[in-house]
Design an enzyme around this catalytic site. Structure first.
Site, short mmCIF file in Angstrom:
data_model
loop_
_atom_site.label_atom_id
_atom_site.label_comp_id
_atom_site.label_asym_id
_atom_site.label_seq_id
_atom_site.Cartn_x
_atom_site.Cartn_y
_atom_site.Cartn_z
N GLY A 245 4.81 -0.50 -4.15
CA GLY A 245 4.12 0.18 -2.89
C GLY A 245 3.12 1.16 -3.94
O GLY A 245 3.20 1.15 -5.18
N HIS A 246 2.51 2.15 -3.14
CA HIS A 246 1.33 2.89 -3.83
C HIS A 246 1.91 4.25 -3.65
O HIS A 246 1.14 5.21 -4.12
CB HIS A 246 -0.03 2.86 -3.02
CG HIS A 246 -0.59 1.51 -3.51
ND1 HIS A 246 -1.93 1.30 -3.14
CD2 HIS A 246 -0.31 0.26 -4.00
CE1 HIS A 246 -2.53 0.04 -3.65
NE2 HIS A 246 -1.25 -0.56 -4.17
N GLY A 247 3.04 4.44 -3.39
CA GLY A 247 3.77 6.16 -3.36
C GLY A 247 3.74 6.62 -1.99
O GLY A 247 3.44 6.02 -0.91
N ASN B 254 1.71 4.81 -7.64
CA ASN B 254 1.90 6.31 -7.58
C ASN B 254 3.06 6.86 -7.21
O ASN B 254 3.99 6.12 -6.60
CB ASN B 254 1.00 7.11 -6.47
CG ASN B 254 -0.54 6.37 -6.94
OD1 ASN B 254 -1.30 6.80 -7.71
ND2 ASN B 254 -1.20 5.57 -6.02
N ASP C 12 0.79 -1.19 -0.03
CA ASP C 12 -0.03 -0.08 -0.06
C ASP C 12 1.02 1.35 0.04
O ASP C 12 1.98 1.17 -0.44
CB ASP C 12 -1.01 -0.19 1.23
CG ASP C 12 -2.42 0.59 0.86
OD1 ASP C 12 -2.23 1.93 0.52
OD2 ASP C 12 -3.42 0.00 0.92
#
Length: 392
Positions: A239-241, A271, A217
């Site tokens: 991951g999601h940044g 992201n 995440d």
């Protein structure tokens, strides 16, 4: 007859006395019954060590030597009688392999009302893989525990800590003041659900330095009420940044202000630098954000503001965000996008983004020009801007 004490003996006596004082304030969990293998429960031993350290009037150390120590959930509650408790960890703290043991308690290890706590070194193994598999299968599973939480605490230092395979979030800083995380290493599978690396909310004066985060995440997520936050030299991926948000879920919500994110790398992430708000009415805001020196490698959304977040399209009347975003700067952001649209500012119809500043942004897509997309976003540019700006 009174014999004088030889100066050398006096010095030895003094040094041994000083050493005994030093030992008196170090609480080794082995001395309190802990066993350094993961099939023996050491929860009571660590709980006892905290109680002794917390009750001491002088600086204290809780020492966890090499080995794997099994722990159920623990609540380290302040205030304490001294403001200098150090956890020195040479070993690994291991969560129960049965996720039901801690899956519904919120936090595995929680510090609350602490002042002057430091954690140096060590590994926290959340053993989360079985719970992730349960969630993926669609079975009825517990939501999972945060590995390490600090709540309503101040003057906290965490250095050289490794968090492995958390059930849910790895580290949460909530309602805290003056927290420094340095040399933290977060590791979980890229498809592990809700395993945010470091989450900060309702806190001021939080610094995150020299850390590497690989998870399923957000590498770092910044929630409502985070102010004076400094993030520097952080590697993210998978991951999601690094995300500010989701914000604006509630109407009455504290804003996010004065956030600096500099010298970051993103590799194969969903992201890069993201601000995300719910598409619903809110008094929340984001003001004074500075993103500087970021390198993107194959990132799906390198620069993104998304004010239309509404999973399942429920409870978002008119699909409009009330969160006001202003004074956000992007300086020296370079690298490659995994999608055609490398810069996306999807801002609120009723509260447009204002004061967006782009300076020396150079993002490409598959060795060709990328695109930028803007809705309701106003700002200025300087230097080289690729893709071309769509700010008005």
């Amino acid at each position: 007859m009174h014999m004088p004490i030889h100066p050398f003996l006096a010095l030895l006596f003094f040094l041994s006395f000083r050493q005994s004082l030093a030992f008196a304030t170090t609480f080794n969990i082995l001395d309190l019954g802990a066993k350094p293998h993961a099939d023996s429960d050491s929860t009571n031993s660590l709980s006892k060590a905290w109680s002794l350290a917390c009750a001491s009037t002088k600086p204290s150390t809780v020492y966890i030597p090499q080995g794997r120590f099994l722990l159920k959930n623990l609540h380290f509650k302040g205030p304490c009688r001294n403001k200098a408790i150090t956890f020195r960890i040479d070993g690994t703290l291991v969560a129960p392999s049965d996720y039901n043991a801690i899956g519904n308690v919120g936090n595995w290890l929680l510090f609350e009302g602490a002042d002057g706590v430091s954690i140096h070194g060590g590994t926290l193994d959340g053993q989360g893989a079985a719970l992730w598999a349960c969630k993926k299968s669609g079975r009825n599973c517990p939501s999972g525990a945060t590995t390490l939480g600090f709540s309503n605490s101040k003057n906290v230092a965490i250095s050289g800590l490794r968090s492995l395979n958390s059930q849910m979030f790895h580290i949460v800083i909530n309602g805290c003041e003056n927290v420094k995380l340095q040399g933290v290493n977060v590791l979980a599978s890229g498809d592990s659900p809700n395993t945010d690396g470091i989450h900060v909310q309702l806190s001021t004066g939080v610094t995150i330095l020299n850390s590497k985060i690989s998870t399923g995440d957000d590498c770092i997520s910044i929630g409502p009420g985070a102010t004076n936050l400094w993030i520097e030299n952080v590697g993210c991926g998978p991951g999601h940044g690094i995300s500010i948000g989701s914000l604006g879920k509630d109407y009455e919500e504290a804003g996010v202000r004065n956030v600096t994110v500099k010298t970051t790398t993103f590799k194969n992430t969903q992201n890069g630098l993201r601000i995300k708000t719910w598409a619903r009415a809110s008094k929340g805001f984001v003001k004074g954000v500075f993103f500087q020196h970021a390198v993107m490698t194959n990132v799906q959304n390198p620069i993104v503001i998304d004010q239309n977040y509404c999973p399942d399209h429920k409870n978002c009347p008119g699909q409009v965000s009330g969160v006001k975003i202003s004074d956000v700067s992007y300086q020296d952001i370079q690298g490659t996008s995994a999608t055609q649209v490398a810069v996306k500012f999807d801002c609120s119809k009723t509260s447009p983004c204002q004061g967006i500043r782009l300076e020396n942004v150079k993002l490409s897509y598959k060795n060709q020009a990328a695109e930028a997309s803007c809705s309701n976003a106003a700002g200025t540019t300087a230097g080289i801007i690729q893709p071309s700006s769509c700010l008005y």
